[in-house]
Design an enzyme around this catalytic site. Structure first.
Site, PDB file in Angstrom:
ATOM      1  N   CYS A 175      25.774  -5.872  43.273  1.00  0.00           N
ATOM      2  CA  CYS A 175      26.177  -4.545  42.800  1.00  0.00           C
ATOM      3  C   CYS A 175      25.062  -3.508  42.898  1.00  0.00           C
ATOM      4  O   CYS A 175      25.310  -2.318  42.737  1.00  0.00           O
ATOM      5  CB  CYS A 175      26.688  -4.624  41.366  1.00  0.00           C
ATOM      6  SG  CYS A 175      25.572  -5.480  40.269  1.00  0.00           S
ATOM      7  N   LYS A 202      22.034   4.838  44.696  1.00  0.00           N
ATOM      8  CA  LYS A 202      23.484   5.084  44.757  1.00  0.00           C
ATOM      9  C   LYS A 202      23.800   6.284  45.653  1.00  0.00           C
ATOM     10  O   LYS A 202      24.878   6.364  46.230  1.00  0.00           O
ATOM     11  CB  LYS A 202      24.042   5.319  43.357  1.00  0.00           C
ATOM     12  CG  LYS A 202      24.019   4.092  42.465  1.00  0.00           C
ATOM     13  CD  LYS A 202      25.118   3.127  42.815  1.00  0.00           C
ATOM     14  CE  LYS A 202      25.061   1.870  41.971  1.00  0.00           C
ATOM     15  NZ  LYS A 202      25.849   0.781  42.552  1.00  0.00           N
ATOM     16  N   SER A 220      27.229 -12.265  47.095  1.00  0.00           N
ATOM     17  CA  SER A 220      28.657 -12.017  46.952  1.00  0.00           C
ATOM     18  C   SER A 220      29.042 -10.877  47.898  1.00  0.00           C
ATOM     19  O   SER A 220      28.240  -9.988  48.168  1.00  0.00           O
ATOM     20  CB  SER A 220      28.918 -11.590  45.500  1.00  0.00           C
ATOM     21  OG  SER A 220      30.107 -10.863  45.412  1.00  0.00           O
ATOM     22  N   GLU A 236      23.800   4.700  48.901  1.00  0.00           N
ATOM     23  CA  GLU A 236      24.923   3.760  49.043  1.00  0.00           C
ATOM     24  C   GLU A 236      26.199   4.489  49.451  1.00  0.00           C
ATOM     25  O   GLU A 236      26.928   4.043  50.336  1.00  0.00           O
ATOM     26  CB  GLU A 236      25.163   2.998  47.730  1.00  0.00           C
ATOM     27  CG  GLU A 236      26.247   1.942  47.835  1.00  0.00           C
ATOM     28  CD  GLU A 236      26.523   1.214  46.518  1.00  0.00           C
ATOM     29  OE1 GLU A 236      26.610   1.870  45.470  1.00  0.00           O
ATOM     30  OE2 GLU A 236      26.666  -0.020  46.541  1.00  0.00           O
ATOM     31  N   GLU A 269      35.039 -15.303  43.328  1.00  0.00           N
ATOM     32  CA  GLU A 269      34.205 -15.775  44.439  1.00  0.00           C
ATOM     33  C   GLU A 269      33.255 -16.890  43.967  1.00  0.00           C
ATOM     34  O   GLU A 269      33.076 -17.896  44.668  1.00  0.00           O
ATOM     35  CB  GLU A 269      33.395 -14.573  44.940  1.00  0.00           C
ATOM     36  CG  GLU A 269      33.185 -14.528  46.418  1.00  0.00           C
ATOM     37  CD  GLU A 269      32.302 -13.332  46.785  1.00  0.00           C
ATOM     38  OE1 GLU A 269      32.281 -12.325  46.039  1.00  0.00           O
ATOM     39  OE2 GLU A 269      31.618 -13.438  47.808  1.00  0.00           O
TER      40      GLU A 269
END
Ligand code: HC1
Ligand code: SF4
Length: 579
Positions: A308, A367, A328, A370, A285
């Site tokens: 991330c 997380k 991204s 997430e 990307e």
């Protein structure tokens, strides 16, 4: 410069130095509770509220809080008189007088600064009985607040406001009614909290803890219908040993794998494998945007931002919604792992995705949030079912009565357990972009990169800048860790002043090594530096150090995905953001 004596020892310090710092400089440790300073990370909490650090200053009627009182010329200070000790004990008794006495079952027992201070001061009896707080708190997907355990030290407020600039937590109401909470006492999940967990990392008691999923993991392991797969994040191996009394910075990768196998997971895989995969997608990307930019495409957005870190993603969704097309679109390694485990690996096992339970072990609390996001589910089945922190894994190991230090090292299983040095360094600030540069350089220049260590991208400064030479083309890289630092780079982009092609952002100070789910650092920033060193040591010791050279990644593309940014890759490995 001022000269004074503390406990009969002369000391010379700069004007403005506190008594606490002056004492520390000559090896005198004054006890503190609310105070905390993280050198180099813009964290200093000194409200002078708890009064545990009081000292006697000759000529003054009242005792002085050492964390707030500045040294002055000729001061004569005593840190350890009977009067001082009595005052500290009384202060502690008053703080404990309205604190729930639940040490036997408390999530923080053994790690609680209040408990250890009570022990240190030898409190055996409480002479005061206070009214109990009316506050109970709330449960979000990642963080539990038990506000009756709050001692109003304000460390969480400093982390949330000064370091992260999120501004969710502040003291509201007055007197006994005061509490640290989101505005209007709303629940955390209704606020713009990023779940970075930095408030949890500095909370001295169990007022703020993670939502514990250890028992759900055990239930999955003992369910014969389920195949249970575990993935471990890069930063966990550099900190888990601390929970078992090992020196900070001890790498315990092999022991961690051995423990997970003994706990009964069917497959022990590595998030690092998926970090290599992230580099393939994110690297492609970056190169795609860069070459379009070089060809004069005015539509293309630069800089590209890494994506991330879920705390960071939630931060820009809330605070910079007009910029959601800049990061991204690559999913985080945690989520890429889940998507591949429940498609490619499920096919290999000839099982349905619903028969698999994917557990992640993360240094992070965001997380947990997430993996509950809807876009990471298929027909209600999450790609990652459960996420537990490094601390929760340590508890599971203790519950199973394993002698962690004596375990013999074991290796990850394959195919999703092979990884390169590039993926390991994801765990520290600067590592994600260094890993991306290692691969993007070779893809862009079609030349072999001889020196893979990019020292100019490493370090602990909150904002770092470097230019990397892509065979004559300078690529400008920015790095920020801590959301307050990220905010500065984002404001520059918004104002059209950013000179970067790519920026790495991690929500936690230090990156994942400083995550909200790691063993508590109790204010010692050296611990983070030692974890960082361990991460780079693991990278240096790996036979393969570039993501695109991981043979199992190459196999995955050949057998299943095609190539980076293919339709299949887009379907499984990329995401979108919400404003
Ligand atoms: Fe991280 Fe990541 S590095 S976000 O810091 O990109 O948590 O360790 O697992 O997903 O790989 C955390 C660490 C982790 C992801 C990777
Ligand atoms: Fe603030 Fe992070 Fe705590 Fe949320 S998790 S309240 S953003 S410090």
């Amino acid at each position: 410069i001022v000269k004074l004596t503390i406990d009969d020892k002369p000391v010379v310090v700069e004007r403005g130095t506190t008594l606490l710092e002056a004492a520390k400089s000559i090896g005198i440790n004054i006890p503190t509770l609310c105070y905390m300073k993280l050198e180099d990370l813009n964290f200093e909490n000194k409200p002078g509220g708890c009064r545990v650090c009081v000292v006697e200053v000759e000529g003054r009627r009242n005792l002085a809080p050492a964390c707030k009182t500045e040294c002055s010329e000729g001061m004569v200070v005593h840190s350890h008189t009977v009067r001082v000790i009595n005052a500290r004990r009384t202060v502690m008794e008053l703080i404990l007088s309205d604190h729930p006495a639940e040490c036997l079952t408390c999530a923080k027992s053994g790690n609680c600064d209040l408990q250890s201070m009570a022990q240190k001061l030898g409190i055996r009896e409480l002479h005061y009985k206070g009214e109990q707080s009316r506050y109970k708190g709330d449960k979000s997907p990642a963080i539990i607040r038990e506000m009756d355990k709050c001692i109003m030290c304000r460390r969480c407020e400093t982390a949330c406001n000064d370091v992260q600039t999120v501004g969710v937590l502040s003291a509201i109401n007055r007197g006994f009614e005061s509490v640290v909470a989101p505005a209007f006492e709303m629940d955390l999940d209704k606020s713009s909290c990023t779940y970075c967990g930095q408030c949890v990392a500095v909370c001295p008691t169990a007022a703020l803890t993670e939502r514990d999923s250890t028992w759900k993991v055990v239930e999955a392991i003992v369910n014969p219908q389920k195949t249970v797969i575990v993935q471990t994040a890069p930063a966990v191996r550099a900190a888990l040993g601390e929970a078992f009394g090992m020196e900070p910075g001890t790498l315990v990768t092999g022991k961690m794998v051995a423990a997970l196998k003994k706990l009964g997971f069917d497959y022990v895989f590595d998030t690092d494998f998926a970090a290599d995969l992230t580099i393939m997608e994110e690297g492609a990307e970056i190169l795609d945007r860069l070459s379009r930019h070089l060809n004069g495409d005015k539509e293309v957005k630069l800089p590209i931002l890494t994506s991330c870190c879920p705390g960071w993603v939630k931060f820009f969704e809330h605070h910079f919604p007009e910029m959601i097309d800049i990061p991204s679109t690559a999913k985080s390694p945690q989520q890429m792992f889940g998507a591949i485990a429940k498609s490619y690996f499920a096919q290999q096992l000839k099982k349905k995705r619903e028969d698999l339970v994917v557990v992640s072990v993360m240094p992070c609390l965001a997380k947990k949030y997430e993996c509950t996001r809807e876009e990471f589910q298929v027909n209600g089945d999450p790609d990652v079912n459960l996420s537990i922190s490094t601390r929760e894994l340590a508890n599971l190991i203790r519950n199973a009565n394993l002698d962690f230090g004596k375990l013999t090292d074991e290796d990850f299983d394959n195919p999703l357990g092979e990884s390169t040095g590039a993926s390991v360094i994801f765990g520290t600030t600067g590592g994600v972009i260094e890993a991306a540069v290692r691969s993007a350089y070779e893809m862009f220049t079609e030349k072999k990169l001889e020196k893979v260590d990019f020292m100019e991208l490493r370090g602990m400064d909150g904002i770092r800048k470097a230019s990397v030479d892509f065979d004559g083309l300078p690529i400008n890289i920015g790095i920020a860790h801590g959301l307050g630092n990220a905010r500065k780079l984002l404001e520059d982009i918004k104002a059209g002043k950013s000179e970067f092609h790519a920026i790495e952002i991690m929500a936690c100070p230090g990156g994942c090594i400083g995550g909200g789910g790691q063993p508590y650092h109790h204010g010692d920033v050296e611990i983070l530096k030692k974890r960082q060193k361990a991460i780079y040591a693991e990278d240096a010791g790996k036979p393969i150090r570039k993501s695109h050279e991981n043979p199992y990644i190459q196999k995955l593309y050949k057998e299943f995905l095609g190539k980076p940014l293919s339709d299949k890759s887009h379907e499984l490995l990329h995401t979108h953001y919400f404003d």
